[in-house]
Design a protein around this motif. Structure first.
Motif, PDB file in Angstrom:
ATOM      1  N   ILE A   1       0.792  -1.219   0.027  1.00  0.00           N
ATOM      2  CA  ILE A   1      -0.005   0.023  -0.078  1.00  0.00           C
ATOM      3  C   ILE A   1       0.835   1.349  -0.019  1.00  0.00           C
ATOM      4  CG2 ILE A   1      -1.803   1.412   1.205  1.00  0.00           C
ATOM      5  CD1 ILE A   1      -2.637  -1.444   2.324  1.00  0.00           C
ATOM      6  N   GLY A   2       1.871   1.391   0.793  1.00  0.00           N
ATOM      7  CA  GLY A   2       2.763   2.385   0.768  1.00  0.00           C
ATOM      8  C   GLY A   2       3.774   2.602  -0.317  1.00  0.00           C
ATOM      9  N   LEU A   3       4.104   1.480  -0.844  1.00  0.00           N
ATOM     10  CA  LEU A   3       4.802   1.416  -2.329  1.00  0.00           C
ATOM     11  C   LEU A   3       3.772   2.087  -3.514  1.00  0.00           C
ATOM     12  CD1 LEU A   3       7.838   1.088  -3.448  1.00  0.00           C
ATOM     13  CD2 LEU A   3       6.718  -1.173  -4.149  1.00  0.00           C
ATOM     14  N   ASN A   4       2.721   1.596  -3.364  1.00  0.00           N
ATOM     15  CA  ASN A   4       1.524   2.157  -4.466  1.00  0.00           C
ATOM     16  C   ASN A   4       1.380   3.611  -4.276  1.00  0.00           C
ATOM     17  OD1 ASN A   4       1.549  -0.352  -5.662  1.00  0.00           O
ATOM     18  ND2 ASN A   4      -0.231  -1.063  -4.523  1.00  0.00           N
ATOM     19  N   MET A   5       1.240   4.117  -3.004  1.00  0.00           N
ATOM     20  CA  MET A   5       1.109   5.304  -2.804  1.00  0.00           C
ATOM     21  C   MET A   5       2.081   6.257  -3.245  1.00  0.00           C
ATOM     22  SD  MET A   5      -0.667   5.454   1.268  1.00  0.00           S
ATOM     23  CE  MET A   5      -0.523   7.039   1.617  1.00  0.00           C
ATOM     24  N   THR A   6       3.576   5.936  -3.264  1.00  0.00           N
ATOM     25  CA  THR A   6       4.446   6.556  -3.808  1.00  0.00           C
ATOM     26  C   THR A   6       4.320   6.500  -5.464  1.00  0.00           C
ATOM     27  OG1 THR A   6       5.948   6.040  -1.811  1.00  0.00           O
ATOM     28  CG2 THR A   6       6.966   6.525  -3.760  1.00  0.00           C
ATOM     29  N   GLY A   7       3.952   5.340  -5.686  1.00  0.00           N
ATOM     30  CA  GLY A   7       4.136   5.269  -7.184  1.00  0.00           C
ATOM     31  C   GLY A   7       2.973   6.046  -7.801  1.00  0.00           C
ATOM     32  N   ARG A   8       1.734   6.408  -7.097  1.00  0.00           N
ATOM     33  CA  ARG A   8       0.647   6.901  -7.500  1.00  0.00           C
ATOM     34  C   ARG A   8       1.240   8.481  -7.632  1.00  0.00           C
ATOM     35  NH1 ARG A   8      -2.721   3.405  -4.797  1.00  0.00           N
ATOM     36  NH2 ARG A   8      -2.455   4.546  -2.939  1.00  0.00           N
ATOM     37  N   ARG A   9       1.924   9.033  -6.743  1.00  0.00           N
ATOM     38  CA  ARG A   9       2.330  10.586  -6.801  1.00  0.00           C
ATOM     39  C   ARG A   9       3.351  10.630  -7.963  1.00  0.00           C
ATOM     40  NH1 ARG A   9       1.034  13.750  -2.796  1.00  0.00           N
ATOM     41  NH2 ARG A   9       0.066  12.911  -1.005  1.00  0.00           N
ATOM     42  N   LEU A  10       4.143   9.646  -8.183  1.00  0.00           N
ATOM     43  CA  LEU A  10       4.967   9.759  -9.257  1.00  0.00           C
ATOM     44  C   LEU A  10       4.283   9.696 -10.499  1.00  0.00           C
ATOM     45  CD1 LEU A  10       8.075   7.456  -7.993  1.00  0.00           C
ATOM     46  CD2 LEU A  10       7.769   9.999  -8.005  1.00  0.00           C
ATOM     47  N   TRP A  11       3.404   9.001 -10.603  1.00  0.00           N
ATOM     48  CA  TRP A  11       2.461   9.078 -12.106  1.00  0.00           C
ATOM     49  C   TRP A  11       1.641  10.272 -11.965  1.00  0.00           C
ATOM     50  CZ3 TRP A  11      -2.906   9.042 -12.672  1.00  0.00           C
ATOM     51  CH2 TRP A  11      -3.313   8.860 -13.867  1.00  0.00           C
TER      52      TRP A  11
END
Length: 234
Positions: free
Chosen positions: A40-50
């Motif tokens: 979940i935390g990794l996906n949160m970071t990835g969404r911001r980069l996206w």
């Protein structure tokens, strides 16, 4: 005599709830303190980069952005539809005669009284309704995001990339909460046949969710080591 019929329900069901809630509280703590150790935390970071990558070249990536958000909408819509369909079916069973709500076999462990049966259906129905509510809120936010992400960002405008990231995060978190409520309610459907199956299902579900929510320790160590070697060589 009545205690002998319902003591398993009074012990196993709260214990199963406690295990599930404790796991998700611990997961929330890990996401807040060590986000990169969880999916979940990794996906949160990835969404911001996206979002940052999409906004940098929105003229070429606007179709990609809308298609990605549409896929998220389809997932939330599917979960919301499934939840409300299950609520409708449970409401139809509750409104039927009591003979239709009796367990298939009277030898099943647990209480079979009218009050306990009504409590079982009401608990499952309530959790599915909350799951539907969270998924519909997620759909609303992602619908707003699909419009705003293609809007021009001006320096003097109120619309900023931080606001778009916040919308995406809120929609994603509501989708996660709705899905987790749905996963919690599914084992409760087995409560009709006794509390033992519910407890075992919750224990199995927590173990499955743990393997899906947390990154493997070995892969994290290898990934950190690879990044370190690349930094040294660079």
């Amino acid at each position: 005599m009545e205690w002998r019929k319902c003591y398993l329900d009074m012990i196993l069901i709260p214990l199963g709830f406690l295990i599930t809630i404790s796991y998700h509280v611990w997961l929330w703590y890990k996401v807040r303190t060590q986000p990169l150790t969880t999916i979940i935390g990794l996906n949160m970071t990835g969404r911001r980069l996206w979002v940052s990558a999409i906004l940098e070249d929105i003229d070429k990536k606007n179709i990609l952005a809308v298609q990605t958000l549409r896929n998220n909408l389809m997932g939330s819509t599917l979960m919301a539809t499934t939840s409300i369909l299950l609520c409708t079916g449970l409401a139809a069973v509750i409104s039927s005669t009591y003979s239709a709500k009796k367990p298939l076999n009277d030898t099943i462990y647990g209480a079979h009284g009218e009050i306990m049966v009504a409590l079982k259906y009401a608990t499952v129905l309530t959790i599915f309704l909350f799951s539907f509510f969270c998924n519909t809120l997620s759909i609303r936010l992602i619908n707003q995001l699909s419009i705003l992400i293609c809007s021009p960002l001006e320096p003097s405008s109120i619309l900023t990339s931080e606001y778009i990231c916040e919308l995406l995060e809120k929609g994603s978190v509501l989708d996660i909460v709705g899905n987790r409520l749905f996963y919690t309610a599914l084992p409760l459907l087995l409560w009709i046949f006794g509390p033992v199956l519910v407890f075992l299902s919750w224990v199995a579900m927590v173990s499955v969710l743990y393997n899906m929510d947390f990154l493997c320790a070995n892969s994290c160590v290898q990934g950190n080591g690879k990044q370190t070697r690349e930094g040294i060589s660079g």
